[in-house]
Write an enzyme that holds these catalytic residues in place. Structure first.
Site, PDB file in Angstrom:
ATOM      1  N   SER A 149     124.743  -2.277  49.549  1.00 22.18           N
ATOM      2  CA  SER A 149     124.479  -1.612  48.274  1.00 22.18           C
ATOM      3  C   SER A 149     124.841  -0.142  48.415  1.00 22.18           C
ATOM      4  O   SER A 149     124.825   0.411  49.524  1.00 22.18           O
ATOM      5  CB  SER A 149     123.006  -1.746  47.893  1.00 22.18           C
ATOM      6  OG  SER A 149     122.666  -0.895  46.813  1.00 22.18           O
ATOM      7  N   TYR A 162     114.172  -0.945  50.293  1.00 23.75           N
ATOM      8  CA  TYR A 162     115.495  -1.429  49.900  1.00 23.75           C
ATOM      9  C   TYR A 162     116.595  -0.613  50.571  1.00 23.75           C
ATOM     10  O   TYR A 162     117.561  -1.174  51.102  1.00 23.75           O
ATOM     11  CB  TYR A 162     115.632  -1.375  48.384  1.00 23.75           C
ATOM     12  CG  TYR A 162     116.891  -2.025  47.864  1.00 23.75           C
ATOM     13  CD1 TYR A 162     117.062  -3.411  47.947  1.00 23.75           C
ATOM     14  CD2 TYR A 162     117.905  -1.276  47.273  1.00 23.75           C
ATOM     15  CE1 TYR A 162     118.211  -4.019  47.474  1.00 23.75           C
ATOM     16  CE2 TYR A 162     119.060  -1.878  46.792  1.00 23.75           C
ATOM     17  CZ  TYR A 162     119.206  -3.246  46.886  1.00 23.75           C
ATOM     18  OH  TYR A 162     120.353  -3.851  46.423  1.00 23.75           O
TER      19      TYR A 162
END
Length: 270
Positions: A149, A162
């Site tokens: 990501s 995350y």
């Protein structure tokens, strides 16, 4: 773990995709099917996945569904073994399954959330790759794809888990790339920006350069086919990621400190 097990469909290459029941995983399945590949689709919601796959009208020899949760190593190992038995060794393995949820490290209960993020996004990725590595090494061909990501570039307030997990994905894939390159095995790291999926629709903040899943899947398909080591999609977020990566810490702290961050509610893996 359970599976639908149609024939091997010899001839067409095979792609193994986790988290295939929605979002990026489902879009990648459609893109690979469009290109004539055979599909090994992994999801927790196996019945839903099979219903969706049958609705596409694909020949029975083109696809199989394996029900597994990547958080449980035995389940994903069984899914991989079932794929090897029923369909053969994949050309491409896409470790796509993941979750995104905010973490407040001031809360004791969020340590469990952090652990789940790491189990799903990092250990789940490694467990997805592991059953196929020796076969690809022996065959001296294959591609492993890790879904990272843009959030892997810097730590963002409210997203400690995350960002940490996706940063670990980047480093894990980079390490594997060095280890497997002498054996002809490619490792591709994809870093999506904001993609219009059920995961991002819960975000309550601006999402620049928001991209439809089909557009992401097409670009990802070509990046994987080209053996790209690292690819940010869309490219505009690649520019943002580069700026963020090299921004001095003092400037970065001011930038992120001006943002409001609220803890996102929990999302389970696909």
């Amino acid at each position: 773990m359970s599976a639908s097990t149609p024939g091997r469909g010899e001839g067409a290459p095979l792609v193994f995709i986790t988290g295939a029941s929605s979002g990026i995983g489902q879009a990648l399945a459609l893109r690979y099917a469009q290109a004539g590949w055979r599909l090994a689709l992994v999801a927790r919601r196996g019945a839903l996945m099979r219903t969706w796959a049958m609705a596409q009208g694909w020949p029975a020899s083109q696809w199989a569904v394996y029900e597994a949760d990547v958080r449980h190593e035995a389940e994903i190992a069984a899914a991989a073994q079932a794929c090897l038995t029923a369909q053969g060794l994949p050309e491409v393995v896409v470790a796509n399954a993941g979750i995104s949820v905010g973490v407040d490290l001031g809360l004791a209960e969020d340590l469990a959330v952090l652990r789940d993020l790491l189990d799903t996004n990092v250990i789940g990725l490694a467990a997805t790759f592991q059953p196929f590595i020796e076969g690809m090494r022996a065959r001296r061909r294959g591609t492993l794809v890790g879904m990272a990501s843009v959030a892997s570039v810097r730590g963002l307030p409210g997203h400690a888990g995350y960002c940490a997990a996706k940063g670990a994905v980047v480093q894990l894939c980079e390490t594997l790339r060095g280890e497997l390159r002498p054996f002809g095995v490619c490792v591709v790291t994809l870093a999506p920006g904001y993609i219009d999926t059920p995961l991002t629709r819960e975000n309550d903040y601006p999402m620049p350069f928001l991209m439809p899943p089909a557009a992401f899947a097409d670009r990802a398909f070509h990046a994987i086919s080209a053996g790209a080591r690292w690819r940010v999609i869309p490219w505009q977020m690649g520019v943002v990621a580069t700026i963020l990566r090299w921004l001095p810490r003092s400037w970065f702290d001011v930038l992120v400190g001006a943002q409001r961050h609220r803890k996102k509610r929990r999302r389970d893996p696909t």
